[in-house]
Design a protein around this motif. Structure first.
Motif, PDB file in Angstrom:
ATOM      1  N   THR A 113       0.862  -1.177   0.000  1.00 40.96           N
ATOM      2  CA  THR A 113       0.000   0.000   0.000  1.00 40.96           C
ATOM      3  C   THR A 113       0.902   1.231   0.000  1.00 40.96           C
ATOM      4  O   THR A 113       2.080   1.149   0.376  1.00 40.96           O
ATOM      5  CB  THR A 113      -0.954   0.014   1.209  1.00 40.96           C
ATOM      6  N   TYR A 114       0.338   2.382  -0.390  1.00 45.21           N
ATOM      7  CA  TYR A 114       1.164   3.544  -0.685  1.00 45.21           C
ATOM      8  C   TYR A 114       0.554   4.825  -0.119  1.00 45.21           C
ATOM      9  O   TYR A 114      -0.640   4.914   0.079  1.00 45.21           O
ATOM     10  CB  TYR A 114       1.293   3.717  -2.210  1.00 45.21           C
ATOM     11  N   PHE A 133      -2.557   4.422   4.343  1.00 53.18           N
ATOM     12  CA  PHE A 133      -1.979   3.990   3.079  1.00 53.18           C
ATOM     13  C   PHE A 133      -3.106   3.543   2.149  1.00 53.18           C
ATOM     14  O   PHE A 133      -4.155   3.121   2.610  1.00 53.18           O
ATOM     15  CB  PHE A 133      -0.999   2.837   3.304  1.00 53.18           C
ATOM     16  N   SER A 134      -2.869   3.612   0.852  1.00 52.15           N
ATOM     17  CA  SER A 134      -3.865   3.273  -0.156  1.00 52.15           C
ATOM     18  C   SER A 134      -3.295   2.211  -1.099  1.00 52.15           C
ATOM     19  O   SER A 134      -2.086   2.127  -1.288  1.00 52.15           O
ATOM     20  CB  SER A 134      -4.223   4.534  -0.949  1.00 52.15           C
ATOM     21  N   SER A 135      -4.168   1.447  -1.721  1.00 55.64           N
ATOM     22  CA  SER A 135      -3.713   0.447  -2.694  1.00 55.64           C
ATOM     23  C   SER A 135      -3.391   1.073  -4.056  1.00 55.64           C
ATOM     24  O   SER A 135      -2.847   0.414  -4.921  1.00 55.64           O
ATOM     25  CB  SER A 135      -4.766  -0.649  -2.858  1.00 55.64           C
TER      26      SER A 135
END
Length: 153
Positions: A113-114, A133-135
């Motif tokens: 995740t970012y 965090f996001s995918s």
């Protein structure tokens, strides 16, 4: 996260956590329905679980869901970090010369995740643009554009 405005003089990056906010509200509605069911059936255990769930969702909603803007302005010569959440609006400002770096942070705890973080000279830690965090893996163009606003030293 997306770029709202992008000129040679100004960059505005915005994060609107619509999905996260909507998901938390959805679970809150389920917990409220469970609370009503517990009240009609006089089930104290279910009622207690639903109350704990609502309290946890309240804290997640008020602490984790925030709309954020990173504004880099060459004309004003400043970095503006603006956050709006359930508690109101908060702003922090730095001179543009203090923009040291920007990176895509990668969290590999459960898959990748970012999130985007910026380094401001004089701050002890990196400033993440989101608390989560996001995918979404396509943050590199935004980071490159943020880096282009660094003032050469």
């Amino acid at each position: 996260m997306k770029i709202l405005a992008d000129t040679s003089e100004r960059l505005i990056v915005e994060e609107k956590p619509w999905f996260l906010g909507g998901l938390l509200i959805f679970f809150a509605l389920i917990a409220i329905a469970g609370l009503f069911q517990a009240a009609t059936e006089r089930d104290l255990a279910l009622g207690g679980v639903m109350i704990v769930m609502l309290i946890a969702l309240y804290f997640a909603l008020t602490r984790g869901v925030r709309r954020a803007w990173l504004i880099l302005d060459k004309r004003q010569g400043e970095i503006l970090w603006r956050v709006r959440d359930f508690r109101g609006m908060n702003e922090r400002r730095w001179p543009l010369e203090k923009l040291e770096n920007a990176v895509v942070e990668v969290n590999r705890d459960e898959g990748e995740t970012y999130r985007i973080s910026v380094k401001i000279t004089g701050e002890d830690e990196w400033l993440p643009l989101t608390p989560y965090f996001s995918s979404f893996a396509g943050y590199e163009p935004i980071v490159d554009r943020i880096k282009s606003f660094r003032v050469p030293t």
